[in-house]
Design an enzyme around this catalytic site. Structure first.
Site, short mmCIF file in Angstrom:
data_model
loop_
_atom_site.label_atom_id
_atom_site.label_comp_id
_atom_site.label_asym_id
_atom_site.label_seq_id
_atom_site.Cartn_x
_atom_site.Cartn_y
_atom_site.Cartn_z
N GLY A 48 0.77 -1.24 0.00
CA GLY A 48 0.00 0.00 0.00
C GLY A 48 0.81 1.29 0.00
N GLU A 103 4.17 4.00 5.84
CA GLU A 103 2.91 3.25 5.65
C GLU A 103 1.86 4.12 4.98
OE1 GLU A 103 1.62 0.44 5.69
OE2 GLU A 103 2.09 -0.79 7.43
N ASP A 104 0.95 3.49 4.27
CA ASP A 104 -0.19 4.22 3.72
C ASP A 104 -1.20 4.56 4.81
OD1 ASP A 104 -0.62 1.49 4.00
OD2 ASP A 104 -1.92 1.32 2.25
N ASP A 107 -4.32 1.80 11.24
CA ASP A 107 -5.70 1.51 11.60
C ASP A 107 -5.72 1.11 13.09
OD1 ASP A 107 -8.32 0.25 11.50
OD2 ASP A 107 -8.07 -0.01 9.35
N LYS A 135 -6.25 6.47 11.28
CA LYS A 135 -7.61 6.31 11.80
C LYS A 135 -7.54 6.32 13.32
CE LYS A 135 -9.94 3.74 8.12
NZ LYS A 135 -10.56 2.44 7.76
N PHE A 156 -13.92 2.99 5.08
CA PHE A 156 -13.01 2.28 4.18
C PHE A 156 -12.57 3.20 3.04
CE2 PHE A 156 -11.54 -0.71 1.04
CZ PHE A 156 -10.81 -1.57 1.82
N VAL A 157 -11.26 3.23 2.79
CA VAL A 157 -10.73 4.12 1.75
C VAL A 157 -9.88 3.34 0.73
CG1 VAL A 157 -10.74 6.29 3.04
CG2 VAL A 157 -8.81 4.73 3.31
N ASP A 163 -5.95 -0.35 -1.55
CA ASP A 163 -6.77 -1.22 -2.38
C ASP A 163 -8.06 -1.66 -1.69
OD1 ASP A 163 -5.37 -2.97 -0.46
OD2 ASP A 163 -6.25 -4.60 -1.62
N ARG A 169 -5.75 0.69 -6.52
CA ARG A 169 -4.52 1.31 -6.03
C ARG A 169 -4.04 2.46 -6.92
NH1 ARG A 169 -2.26 -2.03 -1.88
NH2 ARG A 169 -2.61 -4.26 -2.17
#
Ligand code: PRP
Length: 179
Positions: A48, A103-104, A107, A135, A156-157, A163, A169
């Site tokens: 990601g 990191e993307d 969470d 988040k 959710f993104v 993805d 992506r």
């Protein structure tokens, strides 16, 4: 309002490309100042993070070593759970070096905590994480990411490297699941 369809779901643009790049450039300025004169190991966590990492590293004023790492995936679903193992590990020494994990999204924080322990065990001088999206409301650990560009709600993104079941992506913006 821009919308995309990924598999069976519709997503609405929530962070356009221009805002992403603005956030990344100001984050890069902070990171460059904090790490000036230090030996930084810049570690994007695949898959990601690839797009964010490419823009972030190009916006830095310092010149780190770049090495990739990939962990076992949570799978194709829309929530995170389960155990973590390295699928692709670094091929360089870590001891005494300042590791910046890239990191993307953060969470629950499971991945972040696992990575921090993994690199501290290898003798890193310091371990911090830079993530694009945080988040905060679902984060369950004690130590948050040192750097993040955007705090987002628990929705959710996809897009900009993220993805939904391995699609979506390639988009330049972040898109949120339509409610
Ligand atoms: C995502 C993301 C982080 C992790 C964050 O990875 O890139 O690694 O989930 O979640 P956590 O804070 O709850 O641990 P994913 O497993 O979706 O793999 P990918 O990067 O290959 O898409």
């Amino acid at each position: 309002m821009k919308k995309i369809v990924v598999h069976d779901k519709t997503f609405v643009e929530s962070i356009p490309e221009a805002r992403l790049l603005e956030g990344i450039h100001s984050l890069a300025a902070r990171i460059s100042a904090d790490y000036e004169g230090q030996d930084m190991l810049f570690v994007p966590i695949l898959n990601g993070a690839y797009m964010f990492a490419a823009d972030l590293v190009r916006a830095l004023d310092i010149d780190p070593e770049v090495q990739f790492m990939r962990l076992s995936s949570y799978g194709g679903g829309m929530s995170s759970s389960g155990t973590i193992t390295p699928m692709l590990d670094l091929e360089c020494p870590v001891e005494g070096r300042h590791v910046l994990l890239v990191e993307d999204i953060v969470d629950t924080g499971n991945t972040l905590q696992w990575l921090r322990e993994y690199f501290m065990d290898k003798g890193a001088a310091s371990v911090r994480m830079a993530c694009l999206l945080f988040k905060k409301e679902v984060f369950q650990k004690e130590v948050p990411p040192a750097y993040f560009c955007f705090e987002i709600p628990n929705q959710f993104v996809v897009g900009y490297g993220l993805d939904y079941a391995e699609r979506g992506r390639r988009y330049r913006s972040i898109y949120t699941l339509e409610s």
